[in-house]
Design an enzyme around this catalytic site. Sequence first.
Site, mmCIF file in Angstrom:
data_model
loop_
_atom_site.group_PDB
_atom_site.id
_atom_site.type_symbol
_atom_site.label_atom_id
_atom_site.label_comp_id
_atom_site.label_asym_id
_atom_site.label_seq_id
_atom_site.Cartn_x
_atom_site.Cartn_y
_atom_site.Cartn_z
ATOM 1 N N ALA A 191 -86.878 -41.565 -18.734
ATOM 2 C CA ALA A 191 -88.253 -42.006 -18.449
ATOM 3 C C ALA A 191 -88.305 -43.210 -17.515
ATOM 4 O O ALA A 191 -89.313 -43.418 -16.828
ATOM 5 C CB ALA A 191 -88.973 -42.325 -19.759
ATOM 6 N N ARG A 248 -83.578 -32.914 -29.106
ATOM 7 C CA ARG A 248 -84.796 -33.407 -28.482
ATOM 8 C C ARG A 248 -85.425 -32.316 -27.605
ATOM 9 O O ARG A 248 -84.789 -31.862 -26.654
ATOM 10 C CB ARG A 248 -84.378 -34.589 -27.606
ATOM 11 C CG ARG A 248 -85.421 -35.114 -26.728
ATOM 12 C CD ARG A 248 -84.855 -36.080 -25.706
ATOM 13 N NE ARG A 248 -85.967 -36.602 -24.963
ATOM 14 C CZ ARG A 248 -85.902 -37.035 -23.729
ATOM 15 N NH1 ARG A 248 -84.772 -37.074 -23.103
ATOM 16 N NH2 ARG A 248 -86.986 -37.461 -23.129
ATOM 17 N N TYR A 261 -85.185 -29.391 -22.619
ATOM 18 C CA TYR A 261 -83.924 -29.984 -22.177
ATOM 19 C C TYR A 261 -82.684 -29.157 -22.526
ATOM 20 O O TYR A 261 -81.573 -29.508 -22.103
ATOM 21 C CB TYR A 261 -83.785 -31.402 -22.762
ATOM 22 C CG TYR A 261 -84.889 -32.321 -22.292
ATOM 23 C CD1 TYR A 261 -85.040 -32.601 -20.940
ATOM 24 C CD2 TYR A 261 -85.806 -32.871 -23.188
ATOM 25 C CE1 TYR A 261 -86.066 -33.426 -20.486
ATOM 26 C CE2 TYR A 261 -86.833 -33.704 -22.741
ATOM 27 C CZ TYR A 261 -86.953 -33.970 -21.393
ATOM 28 O OH TYR A 261 -87.965 -34.782 -20.946
ATOM 29 N N ARG A 281 -93.792 -30.404 -14.393
ATOM 30 C CA ARG A 281 -94.278 -30.928 -15.665
ATOM 31 C C ARG A 281 -95.504 -31.826 -15.465
ATOM 32 O O ARG A 281 -96.241 -31.643 -14.506
ATOM 33 C CB ARG A 281 -93.110 -31.642 -16.362
ATOM 34 C CG ARG A 281 -91.915 -30.698 -16.585
ATOM 35 C CD ARG A 281 -90.767 -31.382 -17.261
ATOM 36 N NE ARG A 281 -91.158 -31.911 -18.558
ATOM 37 C CZ ARG A 281 -90.454 -32.812 -19.256
ATOM 38 N NH1 ARG A 281 -89.313 -33.270 -18.764
ATOM 39 N NH2 ARG A 281 -90.890 -33.238 -20.418
ATOM 40 N N HIS A 302 -81.865 -34.614 -13.027
ATOM 41 C CA HIS A 302 -82.737 -34.390 -14.188
ATOM 42 C C HIS A 302 -82.440 -33.013 -14.756
ATOM 43 O O HIS A 302 -82.276 -32.052 -13.991
ATOM 44 C CB HIS A 302 -84.216 -34.474 -13.802
ATOM 45 C CG HIS A 302 -84.586 -35.826 -13.292
ATOM 46 N ND1 HIS A 302 -84.759 -36.903 -14.125
ATOM 47 C CD2 HIS A 302 -84.763 -36.280 -12.032
ATOM 48 C CE1 HIS A 302 -85.028 -37.969 -13.393
ATOM 49 N NE2 HIS A 302 -85.028 -37.623 -12.120
ATOM 50 N N PRO A 347 -82.748 -43.656 -21.268
ATOM 51 C CA PRO A 347 -83.237 -43.587 -22.639
ATOM 52 C C PRO A 347 -83.473 -42.165 -23.154
ATOM 53 O O PRO A 347 -83.902 -41.293 -22.406
ATOM 54 C CB PRO A 347 -84.568 -44.349 -22.587
ATOM 55 C CG PRO A 347 -84.955 -44.350 -21.160
ATOM 56 C CD PRO A 347 -83.677 -44.373 -20.384
ATOM 57 N N ASN A 348 -83.159 -42.016 -24.416
ATOM 58 C CA ASN A 348 -83.371 -40.775 -25.182
ATOM 59 C C ASN A 348 -82.413 -39.637 -24.818
ATOM 60 O O ASN A 348 -82.437 -38.589 -25.456
ATOM 61 C CB ASN A 348 -84.833 -40.297 -25.070
ATOM 62 C CG ASN A 348 -85.793 -41.314 -25.630
ATOM 63 O OD1 ASN A 348 -85.613 -41.783 -26.753
ATOM 64 N ND2 ASN A 348 -86.806 -41.699 -24.869
ATOM 65 N N SER A 378 -84.550 -31.246 -16.594
ATOM 66 C CA SER A 378 -85.750 -30.431 -16.407
ATOM 67 C C SER A 378 -86.221 -30.539 -14.957
ATOM 68 O O SER A 378 -85.832 -31.469 -14.233
ATOM 69 C CB SER A 378 -86.851 -30.923 -17.349
ATOM 70 O OG SER A 378 -87.238 -32.249 -17.016
ATOM 71 N N ASN A 429 -79.199 -40.117 -14.256
ATOM 72 C CA ASN A 429 -80.383 -39.534 -14.876
ATOM 73 C C ASN A 429 -81.064 -40.696 -15.590
ATOM 74 O O ASN A 429 -80.626 -41.121 -16.657
ATOM 75 C CB ASN A 429 -80.007 -38.431 -15.872
ATOM 76 C CG ASN A 429 -81.256 -37.792 -16.485
ATOM 77 O OD1 ASN A 429 -82.366 -38.306 -16.338
ATOM 78 N ND2 ASN A 429 -81.070 -36.675 -17.180
ATOM 79 N N GLU A 488 -79.430 -38.411 -7.876
ATOM 80 C CA GLU A 488 -80.348 -38.405 -9.029
ATOM 81 C C GLU A 488 -80.293 -37.028 -9.690
ATOM 82 O O GLU A 488 -80.323 -36.009 -9.006
ATOM 83 C CB GLU A 488 -81.759 -38.702 -8.507
ATOM 84 C CG GLU A 488 -82.826 -38.675 -9.583
ATOM 85 C CD GLU A 488 -84.208 -39.020 -9.004
ATOM 86 O OE1 GLU A 488 -84.332 -39.274 -7.787
ATOM 87 O OE2 GLU A 488 -85.165 -39.005 -9.804
#
Length: 150
Positions: A78, A19, A24, A108, A101, A11-12, A103, A75, A99
Amino acid sequence: MSSKVLILNGPNLNMLGQREVEIYGGETLAEIEAACRARAEATALEIDFRQSNSEAELVDWIQQARGSVQGIIINGGAYTHTSIAILDALNMVDMPIIEVHLSNIFQRESFRRESYISSAAQGLIAGFGGTGYLLALDAMNQLIQPENKD
Ligand code: DQA
């Protein structure tokens, strides 16, 4: 016959480039896909690059990957931090999973340090922006096409 890799985006991630650019980066998902296609071509891998905002659709795609692809790069966005359903689906497929990501999730908020996907994954690449997908493709290439190793 070339090996096929499913690259899944949660998502996103369709909003990349607009964004939280400071986190990102400015690269769009289409640009990341184009870079992955170029890298895959150079390493004789075939890719199927997808994005969904729906947890159910991601689970469906992972289920369908059984028998049709040789590796998954994911990825989860969330859902990484929440989805036992995605973990269960990944645990059903018998192939390397990497996997990714954009970031560095360990730098974080504390809730991002927990990943359900990690326990099913061979390895994790985080913090290198879109380049992480290319690093994952190189790693996947070595895992599933070791004869192509430099
Ligand atoms: C992300 C990190 C997640 O915590 C976040 O929810 C995302 C993107 C990343 O690529 O850095 O949507 O997966």
